[in-house]
Design an enzyme around this catalytic site. Structure first.
Site, short mmCIF file in Angstrom:
data_model
loop_
_atom_site.label_atom_id
_atom_site.label_comp_id
_atom_site.label_asym_id
_atom_site.label_seq_id
_atom_site.Cartn_x
_atom_site.Cartn_y
_atom_site.Cartn_z
N HIS A 168 0.83 -1.21 0.00
CA HIS A 168 0.00 0.00 0.00
C HIS A 168 0.86 1.26 0.00
CE1 HIS A 168 -3.85 -2.17 1.52
NE2 HIS A 168 -3.75 -2.17 0.21
N CYS A 174 3.23 -11.98 2.42
CA CYS A 174 4.24 -11.92 3.47
C CYS A 174 4.22 -13.23 4.26
CB CYS A 174 3.93 -10.75 4.40
SG CYS A 174 5.02 -10.74 5.84
N HIS A 220 -10.31 -4.89 4.56
CA HIS A 220 -8.86 -4.79 4.29
C HIS A 220 -8.42 -6.06 3.56
CE1 HIS A 220 -4.50 -4.81 4.99
NE2 HIS A 220 -4.62 -3.50 5.09
N GLU A 251 -5.86 -7.90 3.64
CA GLU A 251 -5.30 -8.98 4.46
C GLU A 251 -6.40 -9.75 5.17
OE1 GLU A 251 -2.73 -9.88 8.40
OE2 GLU A 251 -2.13 -8.05 7.35
N THR A 282 -2.11 -8.74 10.86
CA THR A 282 -0.73 -8.52 11.33
C THR A 282 -0.39 -7.05 11.56
OG1 THR A 282 0.12 -8.42 9.07
CG2 THR A 282 0.13 -10.58 10.15
N CYS A 300 2.67 -8.48 13.55
CA CYS A 300 4.03 -8.81 13.12
C CYS A 300 5.07 -7.95 13.84
CB CYS A 300 4.16 -8.70 11.61
SG CYS A 300 4.44 -7.02 11.02
#
Length: 316
Positions: free
Chosen positions: A46, A101, A129, A131, A170, A200
Site C-alpha cells: 500500500h 508476506c 482490508h 489482508e 498482522t 508482526c
C-alpha cells in the site's frame, strides 16, 4: 534571514519491513525473468510511490484475477489472497507467484490448523482490508467471525462457545488488540489463541518507536498511504501517547506547514510500505525551512530477511 531551530526526532525502526522488501523484489525479479507485462492482483504494497515505480517498469495492477490474461504471470500481493484465487489461477494454467508476506501466511496456516481441529475462528481485523479478506478466505464461509472492536465481541454468536480460536490481522494496534483479546477471553474462557499475538514484529517495533519519541515532540508526521493499515495505526499510537498533532502524509508536499508553525520538536516515522526516499524528502523539506538537528531514536534493530519464491530463483 535566520531559519528557526527545529529538532527532528527520527524513529527507528521505520519504513520498509522484510515482507514489503520481498514483495517489491518479487515483482522486479518477475519482470526480469518474464519481461513486461506481469500482472499483480491488488497493489503489491500500500504505497502509491512504490506502485507507480513498478508500473513504469511494466507491472500491471488489477483488482481481480479475471482482468489478467492467461498467458502472462500473475503475482499475489503481500497482503495475501483468498484460497479461491490461486485455485482459479491453477485451473487457468497461469504462472503464479505468491508475494504474500510469510508472517501473513503463518496466520493462514494457523487458521487452517484450527479449522481441521473443528474450531471456529474469530478474526480480529479491519473489515474490507485485503489482508482480512485473504485470511477469512482461507476457510469456508461462516467459519471465520470478524471482530473490529471490543464492542463487537459482545455481539458475535459462535456455533459452540467452547470450540473457538482467534487470529489477528498482522498490522493492528498492539494496545487496541490486547483489549479485544481480553474481552474475547472474558466472554469465551475456552478460546485458543496464538502463543504470541499475530501482530508482526515490524508493526510492533514501529509502534514502540513512536511511543518512545512521543514525550519529546509537539507534532508527529507518519509517512504512509491512506489505505495502509499499519501507517494509520502509527498515527493513532502517536495520539494515544499524548502527541496532539499526529498526521499521516503521503509525501513532503502534503505537509501542512501552518499547522506546525512555532513547533520546535517534530517526530518523523514511516509505515512499513513507505520507502526511505520519501522520508529523506520530508527531512529535506524541513531543512529548507528550518535550521534542523536530526536525532535518531532507535528502539530495536531489524535484520530479518525473507527468501523469494523458488520459481524466481530458478533459471527459466
Amino acid at each position: 534571514m535566520m531559519k528557526p531551530a527545529l529538532t527532528l526526532y527520527l524513529a527507528a525502526p521505520r519504513g520498509f519491513c522484510a515482507g514489503v522488501d520481498r514483495a517489491i523484489k518479487i515483482v522486479e525479479m518477475a519482470l526480469e525473468k518474464w519481461g513486461a507485462p506481469v500482472y499483480v492482483r491488488h497493489e503489491i504494497v500500500h504505497n502509491k510511490f512504490v506502485v507507480d515505480g513498478l508500473r513504469e517498469k511494466g507491472a500491471v495492477f488489477v483488482e481481480e484475477l479475471d482482468e489478467c490474461p492467461g498467458d502472462r504471470p500473475v503475482i499475489f500481493s503481500a497482503h495475501g489472497v483468498p484460497k479461491a484465487v490461486p485455485e482459479e489461477a491453477t485451473r487457468r494454467n497461469m504462472i503464479q507467484v505468491d508475494a504474500t508476506c510469510p508472517l501473513v501466511t503463518k496466520v493462514h496456516n494457523e487458521a487452517a490448523r484450527h479449522h481441521q481441529n473443528g474450531l471456529q475462528m474469530v478474526m480480529i481485523g479491519h473489515a474490507g482490508h485485503p489482508e482480512t479478506l485473504g485470511t477469512m478466505g482461507q476457510l469456508p464461509e461462516g467459519e471465520v467471525l470478524l471482530v473490529e472492536t471490543v464492542a463487537d465481541v459482545a455481539s458475535i454468536t459462535p456455533r459452540d462457545p467452547e470450540k473457538l480460536a482467534f487470529i489477528t490481522q498482522t498490522t493492528l494496534s498492539v494496545d487496541d488488540t490486547a483489549e479485544i483479546v481480553e474481552a474475547l477471553r472474558a466472554r469465551f474462557p475456552f478460546i485458543i489463541g496464538p502463543g504470541r499475538e499475530d501482530i508482526c514484529y515490524a508493526t510492533t517495533n514501529r509502534q514502540s518507536a513512536v511511543k518512545a519519541i512521543a514525550p519529546k515532540i509537539d507534532a508527529l508526521l507518519v509517512i504512509g498511504a491512506p489505505n495502509s493499515s499499519n501507517s494509520r495505526r502509527l498515527v493513532e499510537v502517536g495520539r494515544a501517547a499524548g502527541c496532539a498533532y499526529s498526521q499521516l502524509v503521503g509525501r513532503a508536499d502534503e505537509i501542512d506547514w501552518r499547522a506546525i508553525e512555532g513547533i520546535r520538536a517534530v517526530g518523523v516515522t514511516a509505515g512499513a510500505s513507505a520507502p526511505e526516499v520519501l522520508i529523506n524528502e520530508v527531512i529535506d523539506a524541513f531543512r529548507a525551512r528550518y535550521d534542523v538537528t536530526v536525532e535518531l531514536v532507535e528502539t530495536a534493530r531489524e535484520d530479518i530477511e525473507f527468501k523469494v519464491p523458488r520459481v524466481l530463483r530458478e533459471a527459466s
